[in-house]
Design an enzyme around this catalytic site. Sequence first.
Site, PDB file in Angstrom:
ATOM      1  N   TRP A   1     -96.926 -51.764   4.850  1.00 24.62           N
ATOM      2  CA  TRP A   1     -96.888 -53.061   5.529  1.00 24.62           C
ATOM      3  C   TRP A   1     -97.808 -53.065   6.734  1.00 24.62           C
ATOM      4  O   TRP A   1     -97.790 -52.137   7.545  1.00 24.62           O
ATOM      5  CB  TRP A   1     -95.458 -53.381   5.995  1.00 24.62           C
ATOM      6  CG  TRP A   1     -94.550 -53.780   4.884  1.00 24.62           C
ATOM      7  CD1 TRP A   1     -94.820 -53.725   3.540  1.00 24.62           C
ATOM      8  CD2 TRP A   1     -93.208 -54.269   5.004  1.00 24.62           C
ATOM      9  NE1 TRP A   1     -93.741 -54.165   2.823  1.00 24.62           N
ATOM     10  CE2 TRP A   1     -92.729 -54.506   3.691  1.00 24.62           C
ATOM     11  CE3 TRP A   1     -92.373 -54.550   6.078  1.00 24.62           C
ATOM     12  CZ2 TRP A   1     -91.449 -54.997   3.435  1.00 24.62           C
ATOM     13  CZ3 TRP A   1     -91.103 -55.037   5.839  1.00 24.62           C
ATOM     14  CH2 TRP A   1     -90.648 -55.265   4.520  1.00 24.62           C
TER      15      TRP A   1
ATOM     16  N   LYS B   1     -98.815 -56.901   2.676  1.00 25.57           N
ATOM     17  CA  LYS B   1     -98.428 -55.716   1.906  1.00 25.57           C
ATOM     18  C   LYS B   1     -99.676 -55.114   1.285  1.00 25.57           C
ATOM     19  O   LYS B   1    -100.157 -55.573   0.253  1.00 25.57           O
ATOM     20  CB  LYS B   1     -97.399 -56.088   0.841  1.00 25.57           C
ATOM     21  CG  LYS B   1     -96.122 -56.619   1.469  1.00 25.57           C
ATOM     22  CD  LYS B   1     -95.097 -57.032   0.445  1.00 25.57           C
ATOM     23  CE  LYS B   1     -93.939 -57.721   1.136  1.00 25.57           C
ATOM     24  NZ  LYS B   1     -93.852 -59.152   0.934  1.00 25.57           N
TER      25      LYS B   1
ATOM     26  N   THR C   1     -84.216 -77.680  11.113  1.00 27.16           N
ATOM     27  CA  THR C   1     -85.286 -76.694  11.280  1.00 27.16           C
ATOM     28  C   THR C   1     -86.619 -77.402  11.056  1.00 27.16           C
ATOM     29  O   THR C   1     -86.675 -78.433  10.384  1.00 27.16           O
ATOM     30  CB  THR C   1     -85.163 -75.554  10.254  1.00 27.16           C
ATOM     31  OG1 THR C   1     -85.241 -76.133   8.942  1.00 27.16           O
ATOM     32  CG2 THR C   1     -83.847 -74.825  10.382  1.00 27.16           C
TER      33      THR C   1
ATOM     34  N   GLU D   1     -81.150 -71.852  14.008  1.00 28.09           N
ATOM     35  CA  GLU D   1     -79.858 -71.377  13.501  1.00 28.09           C
ATOM     36  C   GLU D   1     -79.104 -70.531  14.528  1.00 28.09           C
ATOM     37  O   GLU D   1     -77.930 -70.218  14.321  1.00 28.09           O
ATOM     38  CB  GLU D   1     -80.070 -70.516  12.241  1.00 28.09           C
ATOM     39  CG  GLU D   1     -80.570 -71.280  11.027  1.00 28.09           C
ATOM     40  CD  GLU D   1     -82.085 -71.393  10.952  1.00 28.09           C
ATOM     41  OE1 GLU D   1     -82.733 -71.345  12.009  1.00 28.09           O
ATOM     42  OE2 GLU D   1     -82.616 -71.547   9.845  1.00 28.09           O
TER      43      GLU D   1
HETATM   44  P1  AMP Z   1     -87.365 -72.360  14.935  1.00 30.92           P
HETATM   45  O1  AMP Z   1     -86.108 -72.485  14.203  1.00 30.92           O
HETATM   46  O2  AMP Z   1     -88.345 -73.452  14.690  1.00 30.92           O
HETATM   47  O3  AMP Z   1     -87.159 -72.151  16.393  1.00 30.92           O
HETATM   48  O4  AMP Z   1     -88.094 -71.040  14.389  1.00 30.92           O
HETATM   49  C1  AMP Z   1     -87.494 -69.780  14.467  1.00 30.92           C
HETATM   50  C2  AMP Z   1     -88.496 -68.719  14.156  1.00 30.92           C
HETATM   51  O5  AMP Z   1     -89.507 -68.643  15.154  1.00 30.92           O
HETATM   52  C3  AMP Z   1     -87.922 -67.320  14.124  1.00 30.92           C
HETATM   53  O6  AMP Z   1     -87.249 -67.037  12.927  1.00 30.92           O
HETATM   54  C4  AMP Z   1     -89.159 -66.478  14.324  1.00 30.92           C
HETATM   55  O7  AMP Z   1     -89.882 -66.304  13.120  1.00 30.92           O
HETATM   56  C5  AMP Z   1     -89.984 -67.303  15.271  1.00 30.92           C
HETATM   57  N1  AMP Z   1     -89.812 -66.793  16.636  1.00 30.92           N
HETATM   58  C6  AMP Z   1     -89.025 -67.278  17.592  1.00 30.92           C
HETATM   59  N2  AMP Z   1     -89.153 -66.562  18.732  1.00 30.92           N
HETATM   60  C7  AMP Z   1     -90.041 -65.576  18.472  1.00 30.92           C
HETATM   61  C8  AMP Z   1     -90.592 -64.495  19.229  1.00 30.92           C
HETATM   62  N3  AMP Z   1     -90.282 -64.300  20.498  1.00 30.92           N
HETATM   63  N4  AMP Z   1     -91.459 -63.673  18.602  1.00 30.92           N
HETATM   64  C9  AMP Z   1     -91.804 -63.866  17.326  1.00 30.92           C
HETATM   65  N5  AMP Z   1     -91.335 -64.869  16.566  1.00 30.92           N
HETATM   66  C10 AMP Z   1     -90.461 -65.713  17.127  1.00 30.92           C
END
Ligand code: AMP
Length: 548
Positions: free
Chosen positions: A448, A443, A187, A331
């Site tokens: 929220w 918050k 990640t 993930e």
């Molecule tokens: P990563 O593992 O770097 O791809 O990050 C994943 C995170 O990116 C997710 O848990 C979200 O918080 C954010 N994310 C991915 N796609 C979207 C989306 N379409 N809208 C909002 N947040 C997103």
Amino acid sequence: MLSTMQDVPLTVTRILTHGMTIHGKSQVTTWTGEPEPQRRTFAEVGRRAAQLAHALRDELGVDGDQRVATLLWNNSEHIEAYLSVPSMGAVLHPLNVRLPAEQLIWVVGHADDKVVIVNGSLLPLLGPLLPRLPSVEHVIVAGPGDRSVLAGAAPRVHEYEELIAGRPTTYDWPELDERQAAAMCYTSGTTGDPKGVIYSHRSIYLHSMQVNMAESMGLSVKDTTLVVVPQFHVNAWGLPHAAFMSGINMLMPDRFLQPVPLAEMIERERPTHAAAVPTIWQGLLAEVTANPRDLSSMARVTIGGAACPPALMAAYDKLGVRLCHAWGMTETSPVGTMSSPPAGLTAEEEWPYRITQGRFPAGVEARLVGPGGEHLPWDNRSAGELEVRGPWIAAAYYGGSDGEVLRPDDKFSEDGWLKTGDVGVISDEGFLTLTDRAKDVIKSGGEWISSFELENALMAHPDVAEAAVIAVPDDKWGERPLATVVLKEGATADYQALRAFLGRTVAEWQLPERWTVIPAVPKTSVGKFDKKVIRKQYADGELDVTRL
Ligand code: AMP
């Protein structure tokens, strides 16, 4: 009663052999910056993948589940590694070329990478780190770039083309267990150390089928996909594997990720599909607004990784390009949702569906969990943390070479679901609308406020290039929103005007009273808004905040 069906393992090897035979004529086109791009057929890529496997086994001694890392742009060699390494039973580990040096060193050590395949243009990044990468025994260099930084390096250095030249173009691929590790990605680690997710052959196979489905990316042999999303970012969202299944041609930008070369490759090669995070599409939009180009070949663009501002979607509609919103995570392989409106709607009726994060495919089960652990209804109103499970969703993180896995409580529920850390609502038709990352929610006085909603509304203002909203401490309300805004060149809007504009769509009590203009929103290594940097700038008093 057991079934009477055959039990053939779902492996990357099958994806490779299928793609190189059935879709042998499909092409991988890599941008080179030269007048002509490099073009290889899937058949050629498959043969080169076999040659690479021979080289890794016979020359470098790669065996068992050893890790082969890549520090490569999106290009043909990277696809060869994608297919070759897992098929020989080893584990592919694409490295994030934008990770800070310390994290890169940590990740290589944690994964115990034996080999790094690197683009020549990235040697200035890798070279100085090598003394601190004791697990790395071999470096394979592909493509142009100054090799001098490798002089005196401890690992053995090989030239990619010389290494594979003359080796057999077929390989007796082993029959693998589909649950075995095929690839791993870490990640991007906005908090703490990056976490390693290990994909199995089976999860990649099933995820690839999902990517190809009409209601997901809908890839076909008649199309070309422009793979902008880096191959180190969740396996380029599964596109290379999916492409070898469906036969869709791939256009790979290599290191040419800036708006001008992207616009040029789209106009010249006319891809019909593309995938990237919103930042890329924002940059390209600014470029083609200043210097018009024809992007209209891109009938569908998968946009995700961060919330897609509706204003961006509307702007691309005008260019004949349809942005399709998707949500996912490292993930989740990553396809978690895709927004494809139901049938029979007019363009206007489709709009409210298009701006959601989309619907869950059959392979992804979802639930919303409230603050007290209760499961919330899908009524498009009850907001909670999204939890998911399915055959391409992580059950744990890689704990290191002793075979341990990590299942932190804040990431996995007791009954095995992945806690996404994303907060949102789900409609009765299964459309997900995210309102925030759990850690970014504002918050205010027990209620929220959604930072996404404020950002999207701000980015719809014609003078606003980008906007990021964070929670800041407030004596009276606990937290209040701080709006950080990047203005377009020549913009005249002041804070009062922006606040009034927000007031048209956002409830009065949610409107920020704290405002600041910043030159650019800080971005993470995968191009997302990096709010922790803004939070730190605020805490350190570095932002010039106006209070209305
Ligand atoms: P990563 O593992 O770097 O791809 O990050 C994943 C995170 O990116 C997710 O848990 C979200 O918080 C954010 N994310 C991915 N796609 C979207 C989306 N379409 N809208 C909002 N947040 C997103």
